[in-house]
Design an enzyme around this catalytic site. Structure first.
Site, PDB file in Angstrom:
ATOM      1  N   ASN A   9       0.861  -1.180   0.000  1.00  0.00           N
ATOM      2  CA  ASN A   9       0.000   0.000   0.000  1.00  0.00           C
ATOM      3  C   ASN A   9       0.899   1.232   0.000  1.00  0.00           C
ATOM      4  OD1 ASN A   9      -1.807   2.033   0.516  1.00  0.00           O
ATOM      5  ND2 ASN A   9      -2.309   1.368   2.610  1.00  0.00           N
ATOM      6  N   LYS A  11       0.081   4.260  -0.272  1.00  0.00           N
ATOM      7  CA  LYS A  11      -0.592   5.429   0.328  1.00  0.00           C
ATOM      8  C   LYS A  11      -0.369   6.660  -0.563  1.00  0.00           C
ATOM      9  CE  LYS A  11      -0.196   3.250   4.801  1.00  0.00           C
ATOM     10  NZ  LYS A  11      -0.123   3.392   6.244  1.00  0.00           N
ATOM     11  N   HIS A  98      -9.532   1.265   4.814  1.00  0.00           N
ATOM     12  CA  HIS A  98      -8.281   1.481   5.543  1.00  0.00           C
ATOM     13  C   HIS A  98      -8.542   2.420   6.723  1.00  0.00           C
ATOM     14  CE1 HIS A  98      -4.200   2.628   6.510  1.00  0.00           C
ATOM     15  NE2 HIS A  98      -3.815   1.534   5.871  1.00  0.00           N
ATOM     16  N   GLU A 100      -6.956   4.814   7.805  1.00  0.00           N
ATOM     17  CA  GLU A 100      -6.738   6.235   7.492  1.00  0.00           C
ATOM     18  C   GLU A 100      -7.967   6.825   6.817  1.00  0.00           C
ATOM     19  OE1 GLU A 100      -3.029   5.565   5.471  1.00  0.00           O
ATOM     20  OE2 GLU A 100      -2.159   5.005   7.402  1.00  0.00           O
ATOM     21  N   GLU A 170      -5.446  -4.791  10.505  1.00  0.00           N
ATOM     22  CA  GLU A 170      -4.405  -3.801  10.766  1.00  0.00           C
ATOM     23  C   GLU A 170      -4.707  -3.048  12.057  1.00  0.00           C
ATOM     24  OE1 GLU A 170      -2.399  -2.671   6.768  1.00  0.00           O
ATOM     25  OE2 GLU A 170      -4.104  -1.364   7.077  1.00  0.00           O
ATOM     26  N   GLY A 176       2.473   2.415  10.835  1.00  0.00           N
ATOM     27  CA  GLY A 176       3.398   3.529  10.635  1.00  0.00           C
ATOM     28  C   GLY A 176       4.079   3.987  11.910  1.00  0.00           C
ATOM     29  N   SER A 216       3.352  -1.963  10.368  1.00  0.00           N
ATOM     30  CA  SER A 216       4.809  -2.063  10.536  1.00  0.00           C
ATOM     31  C   SER A 216       5.370  -3.440  10.170  1.00  0.00           C
ATOM     32  CB  SER A 216       5.224  -1.664  11.961  1.00  0.00           C
ATOM     33  OG  SER A 216       4.788  -0.347  12.243  1.00  0.00           O
TER      34      SER A 216
HETATM   35  P1  PGA Z   1       2.774   0.332   7.632  1.00  0.00           P
HETATM   36  O1  PGA Z   1       1.324   0.533   6.977  1.00  0.00           O
HETATM   37  O2  PGA Z   1       3.318  -0.962   7.074  1.00  0.00           O
HETATM   38  O3  PGA Z   1       3.575   1.526   7.198  1.00  0.00           O
HETATM   39  O4  PGA Z   1       2.581   0.269   9.106  1.00  0.00           O
HETATM   40  C1  PGA Z   1       0.454  -0.547   6.743  1.00  0.00           C
HETATM   41  C2  PGA Z   1      -0.854  -0.034   6.181  1.00  0.00           C
HETATM   42  O5  PGA Z   1      -1.356   0.979   6.687  1.00  0.00           O
HETATM   43  O6  PGA Z   1      -1.430  -0.609   5.229  1.00  0.00           O
END
Ligand code: PGA
Length: 255
Positions: A9, A11, A98, A100, A170, A176, A216
């Site tokens: 992803n 983003k 997601h 976010e 997640e 992140g 992460s």
């Molecule tokens: P990350 O993000 O691996 O940077 O923690 C995962 C995601 O939000 O899909």
């Protein structure tokens, strides 16, 4: 038997030229194939067409995903993108729900459910995300919280081919932040998700649905997650932005 999946992803990262370069790096490093592992990359919307051309030219098995979709077919919905538009640039997967998008853009389980239905009607595979906040985790209600999300997000869905619906668990506190859930934490929730899927869709379908872990995930820890019974892959943010680390995770899943 479920094929493992590693999905990147991106983003809101990578301009068009950068996206094309990153995709080229990934396909070059995966030129010898990915075995039984399904590999998916999800660039920003404006990069999709360019990345699609890279994948086609390389005759790559890497599949293309969008990061969002709107459920209407067409019309006066400024700024939105329909499933048919995603298909027209070569996307065969789409991330929905997601954290976010839920957190910053107010998406609800009802929205996510409508998006899943619209995508499936166009034969695009949803990668439907769920996961709890730190607050919920600390309250100890995370399993029930995620189970409720799954029930709402899958309401009324008809799944006949389980390879055509993917779930990503997640935990928001691990996205992140560098703070990963342990492999046991992931299994606890992914196992509960699987049980819920059995209740909703029956054992045969539930057994074929991939459940990814995200938050992460990186080359150093992905192997531990993949060892768990109900973890079938990873949805990778930060570590998917370098071809080398993303490919390392794919190779780890191939072992
Ligand atoms: P990350 O993000 O691996 O940077 O923690 C995962 C995601 O939000 O899909």
């Amino acid at each position: 038997m479920r094929n493992r999946m590693i999905a990147g992803n991106w983003k809101m990262n990578e301009t068009f030229a950068e996206g094309v370069e990153l995709a080229q790096g990934i396909v070059d490093q995966l030129a010898s194939g990915t075995g039984n592992v399904d590999v998916v990359i999800a660039p920003p919307l404006v990069d999709l067409k360019g990345v699609s051309e890279v994948l086609t030219q390389a005759n790559s098995s890497v599949a293309l995903s969008a990061q969002n979709v709107y459920w209407e077919e067409s019309g006066a919905f400024t700024g939105e993108t329909s499933p048919a538009m995603l298909t027209s640039v070569g996307a065969t997967y789409c991330i929905i729900g997601h954290s976010e998008r839920r957190g910053y853009f107010g998406e609800t389980d009802e929205d996510i459910n409508r998006k899943a239905k619209a995508l499936m009607a166009h034969d695009i595979v949803p990668i439907s995300c769920c996961g709890e906040s730190l607050e919920v985790r600390n309250a100890g209600t995370h399993v029930q919280f995620v189970v409720d999300q799954i029930k709402a997000d899958t309401k009324g869905l008809e799944i006949t081919d389980p390879s055509k619906y993917v779930i990503a668990y997640e935990p928001i506190w691990a996205i992140g932040t560098g703070m990963t859930a342990t492999a046991d934490d992931a299994q606890e929730v992914c196992g509960a998700i699987r049980k819920t899927l059995v209740e909703i869709f029956g054992a045969e379908i539930a057994d074929g649905i991939r459940i990814l872990y995200g938050g992460s995930a990186k080359p150093e820890n992905v192997g531990g997650f993949l060892e768990k019974e109900d973890v079938d892959g990873a949805l990778v943010g930060g570590a998917s932005l370098k071809a080398g680390s993303f490919v390392a995770m794919v190779k780890s899943a191939m072992n």
